[in-house]
Design an enzyme around this catalytic site. Structure first.
Site, PDB file in Angstrom:
ATOM      1  N   GLN A 198       0.704  -0.976  -0.112  1.00  0.00           N
ATOM      2  CA  GLN A 198       0.298   0.045  -0.015  1.00  0.00           C
ATOM      3  C   GLN A 198       0.760   0.877   0.064  1.00  0.00           C
ATOM      4  O   GLN A 198       1.963   0.948   0.673  1.00  0.00           O
ATOM      5  CB  GLN A 198      -1.017  -0.211   1.218  1.00  0.00           C
ATOM      6  N   THR A 199       0.919   2.099  -1.082  1.00  0.00           N
ATOM      7  CA  THR A 199       0.867   3.679  -0.582  1.00  0.00           C
ATOM      8  C   THR A 199       0.297   4.517  -1.560  1.00  0.00           C
ATOM      9  O   THR A 199      -0.491   4.397  -1.872  1.00  0.00           O
ATOM     10  CB  THR A 199       2.517   3.518  -1.520  1.00  0.00           C
ATOM     11  N   ARG A 200       0.649   6.071  -1.073  1.00  0.00           N
ATOM     12  CA  ARG A 200      -0.069   6.890  -0.770  1.00  0.00           C
ATOM     13  C   ARG A 200       1.227   8.382  -1.647  1.00  0.00           C
ATOM     14  O   ARG A 200       0.795   8.750  -2.377  1.00  0.00           O
ATOM     15  CB  ARG A 200      -1.164   8.141  -0.060  1.00  0.00           C
ATOM     16  N   HIS A 204       9.465   5.149  -4.403  1.00  0.00           N
ATOM     17  CA  HIS A 204      11.236   5.965  -4.080  1.00  0.00           C
ATOM     18  C   HIS A 204      11.969   4.256  -3.502  1.00  0.00           C
ATOM     19  O   HIS A 204      11.600   3.355  -3.542  1.00  0.00           O
ATOM     20  CB  HIS A 204      11.291   7.096  -2.545  1.00  0.00           C
ATOM     21  N   HIS A 207      10.578   1.951  -0.965  1.00  0.00           N
ATOM     22  CA  HIS A 207       9.631   1.285  -1.266  1.00  0.00           C
ATOM     23  C   HIS A 207      10.168   0.359  -1.945  1.00  0.00           C
ATOM     24  O   HIS A 207       9.801  -1.377  -1.684  1.00  0.00           O
ATOM     25  CB  HIS A 207       8.519   2.178  -2.236  1.00  0.00           C
ATOM     26  N   GLY A 292       5.939  -0.672   6.359  1.00  0.00           N
ATOM     27  CA  GLY A 292       6.801  -0.760   6.949  1.00  0.00           C
ATOM     28  C   GLY A 292       7.470   0.439   8.165  1.00  0.00           C
ATOM     29  O   GLY A 292       5.537   0.362   8.439  1.00  0.00           O
ATOM     30  N   ARG A 293       7.318   1.640   7.847  1.00  0.00           N
ATOM     31  CA  ARG A 293       7.504   2.962   9.138  1.00  0.00           C
ATOM     32  C   ARG A 293       6.601   3.907   8.579  1.00  0.00           C
ATOM     33  O   ARG A 293       5.795   4.450   7.810  1.00  0.00           O
ATOM     34  CB  ARG A 293       9.244   3.721   8.060  1.00  0.00           C
ATOM     35  N   ASP A 294       5.914   3.604   9.914  1.00  0.00           N
ATOM     36  CA  ASP A 294       4.170   5.129   9.891  1.00  0.00           C
ATOM     37  C   ASP A 294       3.751   4.553   9.134  1.00  0.00           C
ATOM     38  O   ASP A 294       2.984   5.776   7.991  1.00  0.00           O
ATOM     39  CB  ASP A 294       5.241   6.216   9.853  1.00  0.00           C
ATOM     40  N   HIS A 295       2.858   3.755   8.684  1.00  0.00           N
ATOM     41  CA  HIS A 295       1.908   2.920   7.770  1.00  0.00           C
ATOM     42  C   HIS A 295       1.230   3.716   8.431  1.00  0.00           C
ATOM     43  O   HIS A 295       0.087   4.174   9.376  1.00  0.00           O
ATOM     44  CB  HIS A 295       2.049   1.778   7.688  1.00  0.00           C
ATOM     45  N   ALA A 296       0.801   4.588   6.961  1.00  0.00           N
ATOM     46  CA  ALA A 296      -0.940   5.115   6.275  1.00  0.00           C
ATOM     47  C   ALA A 296      -0.974   6.694   7.805  1.00  0.00           C
ATOM     48  O   ALA A 296      -1.713   7.368   8.786  1.00  0.00           O
ATOM     49  CB  ALA A 296      -1.983   4.726   7.224  1.00  0.00           C
TER      50      ALA A 296
END
Length: 392
Positions: A198-200, A204, A207, A292-296
Site C-alpha cells: 500500500q502507498t499513497r 522511491h 519502497h 513499513g515505517r509509519d504506515h498510513a
C-alpha cells in the site's frame, strides 16, 4: 489462517457482492424520482464502491450503531470479527429528519448522478470526539482524518447498499482489478503466497527495496497504490501511477508483479489504518501484507513503528493475513546500497533516509531527487509533473 478455493479466504469467509443485477438496477432506476436523495462526497463514493466489490468484506453496507460502537472502542464488529476503521455515512440533522427508517434512499455522487441505493435501517447520533481519540489517537482538528470527521454530519445512516453498476475507472481502467478478478489472476499464475503493498506516495528506493525483499519469500507481489481521496498536498494519483509504470517496466520482473488500483480513500489513521489496509488486501487475495515505517501516518501523530505493534494485539488467525514488518530503509553510503539497521553497520551520517515527504519538499524547492532517493526515470517524471526544470 483460513484457506479457501484461493490461497486465502476473504475476511469473514465470503466475498461480498453488492453490485445490482440488471434486473435490480432497472427496478432501482424506475424508482429514481420517488426516492429521497443523499449526496455522497468523494470518500463516501469510494466506500460505497469498496463495499459493493467486496473490498470491505464482510461489510454489506454502512455500519449500524452496534457495529460502529464496537469498532470505535474495541476494533471489532458486533460479531467479534476484527475491524479497525468505522465505515459510516454521515448527514446533518435536517437531512436525517427527512429520511424514514425502513425505506430506500437514493445515493448520488458529488455531480448529482444516481449511483447507488441505501436500504435505511437505522439513524443514530455518535460521539465525534470519542471517534477521533480512539481511531486517530488525537482530537487535533489539524489532523486530516479528524478534520474530515469534525466537518461531517452529526447523524450516521446505516443499512445495506447496492451499487447500480460497476463503471470502468475514468483514469485507470486497465488497473481496475476488483477482488474477484485479482483472486482469479492469482489462481491463473499459480501464486499461493501473495504480498500486498500500500502507498499513497510516489515510489522511491526504500519502497522498491522492501517490496523486493518481500518478493524473495513469496510467489507474487500485488502493488496496490491508493487512488481515492487524499490530502490536497499529496502527489496526484495519475503521477504516482506513471511512476509505478516506469519502475515496473525497467526494474521489476513482469511475471512476479501485478499492479492494480486501490479505490478507497485515505483516513491517515496510522496504526488502525494499517490493520484496515491489511484486511482489504486479504479480501483481494493477499496472504501477506507489507507494513513499513509509519504506515498510513501523517505529521508526528504516531510512533515510527506503532503501525507494526498494533498487529500484536490480535491473534494471527483473527487477522488471517501475515504482516511483513520492515524497519526504516535507507541508502547506505558505506555499502553503497539500500539497507536497514539490521543489515548495515553504518553510522547515522552514512545513512540517507528516504521518504515521500522529502521528495515532495525537494520538488517544491525546484530540486531533482538524487539517485539515492529515487530512480532517475522516476525523478524525471516527478519533475515534469511538478514543473521542475530538468538538468541540461
Amino acid at each position: 489462517m483460513s484457506y479457501h478455493l484461493d490461497a486465502i479466504a476473504p475476511h469473514g469467509g465470503q466475498l461480498v457482492n453488492r453490485i445490482a443485477t440488471p434486473e435490480q438496477r432497472q427496478e432501482f432506476l424506475s424508482k429514481a424520482e420517488f426516492l429521497p436523495r443523499v449526496q455522497l462526497d468523494e470518500r463516501a463514493v469510494s466506500d460505497l464502491q469498496m463495499i459493493a466489490i467486496g473490498g470491505f468484506s464482510p461489510l454489506t453496507g454502512f455500519m449500524n450503531q452496534e457495529d460502529y460502537d464496537r469498532v470505535v472502542t474495541e476494533m471489532r464488529l458486533a460479531n467479534g470479527s476484527v475491524w479497525s476503521i468505522p465505515v459510516t455515512l454521515s448527514v446533518d440533522e435536517v437531512v436525517a429528519a427527512s429520511l424514514e427508517e425502513g425505506g430506500l434512499i437514493r445515493l448520488d455522487n458529488p455531480e448529482g448522478e444516481y449511483i447507488g441505493v441505501l436500504e435505511l435501517t437505522q439513524k443514530y447520533h455518535y460521539d465525534k470526539s470519542l471517534e477521533a481519540i480512539n481511531v486517530y489517537r488525537t482530537n487535533d482538528p489539524k489532523h486530516p482524518g479528524v478534520e474530515v470527521l469534525y466537518n461531517q454530519g452529526a447523524i450516521n445512516l446505516a443499512g445495506d447498499v447496492w451499487l447500480l453498476q460497476r463503471d470502468p475507472h475514468p483514469i485507470f481502467p486497465i488497473y481496475q482489478i476488483d477482488p474477484i478478478v485479482s483472486r482469479q489472476m492469482f489462481r491463473e499464475k499459480g501464486w499461493k503466497t501473495i504480498v500486498g503493498f500500500q502507498t499513497r506516495n510516489p515510489i522511491h528506493r526504500a519502497h522498491e527495496y522492501i517490496q523486493k525483499c518481500a518478493l524473495e519469500t513469496v510467489d507474487g507481489l500485488f502493488l496496490h497504490p491508493l487512488v481515492g481521496a487524499t490530502k490536497e498536498d499529496d502527489i496526484p494519483a495519475d503521477v504516482r501511477m506513471r511512476c509505478y509504470e516506469i519502475l515496473l517496466d525497467r526494474y521489476y520482473t513482469k511475471n512476479s508483479v501485478i499492479l492494480a488500483i486501490n479505490p478507497s480513500a485515505m483516513r491517515y489513521a496510522g496504526p488502525r489504518e494499517a490493520i484496515f489496509h491489511a484486511l482489504i488486501r486479504k479480501n483481494y487475495g493477499c496472504t501477506h501484507f507489507i507494513v513499513g515505517r509509519d504506515h498510513a501516518g501523517v505529521g508526528n501523530y504516531y510512533g515510527t513503528y506503532d503501525a507494526q505493534h498494533i498487529f500484536d494485539e490480535f491473534q494471527p488467525e483473527e487477522l488471517g493475513i501475515i504482516p511483513m514488518k520492515f524497519e526504516h530503509a535507507f541508502y547506505c553510503t558505506r555499502t553503497q546500497q539500500m539497507a536497514t539497521s539490521k543489515t548495515s553497520p553504518s553510522s547515522l551520517e552514512e545513512r540517507i533516509h528516504l521518504s515521500g515527504t522529502k521528495v515532495r519538499e525537494m520538488l517544491r524547492r525546484g530540486e531533482l531527487p538524487p539517485p539515492e532517493f529515487s530512480r532517475p526515470e522516476v525523478a524525471a517524471e516527478l519533475a515534469r509533473a511538478m514543473r521542475v526544470p530538468l538538468p541540461v
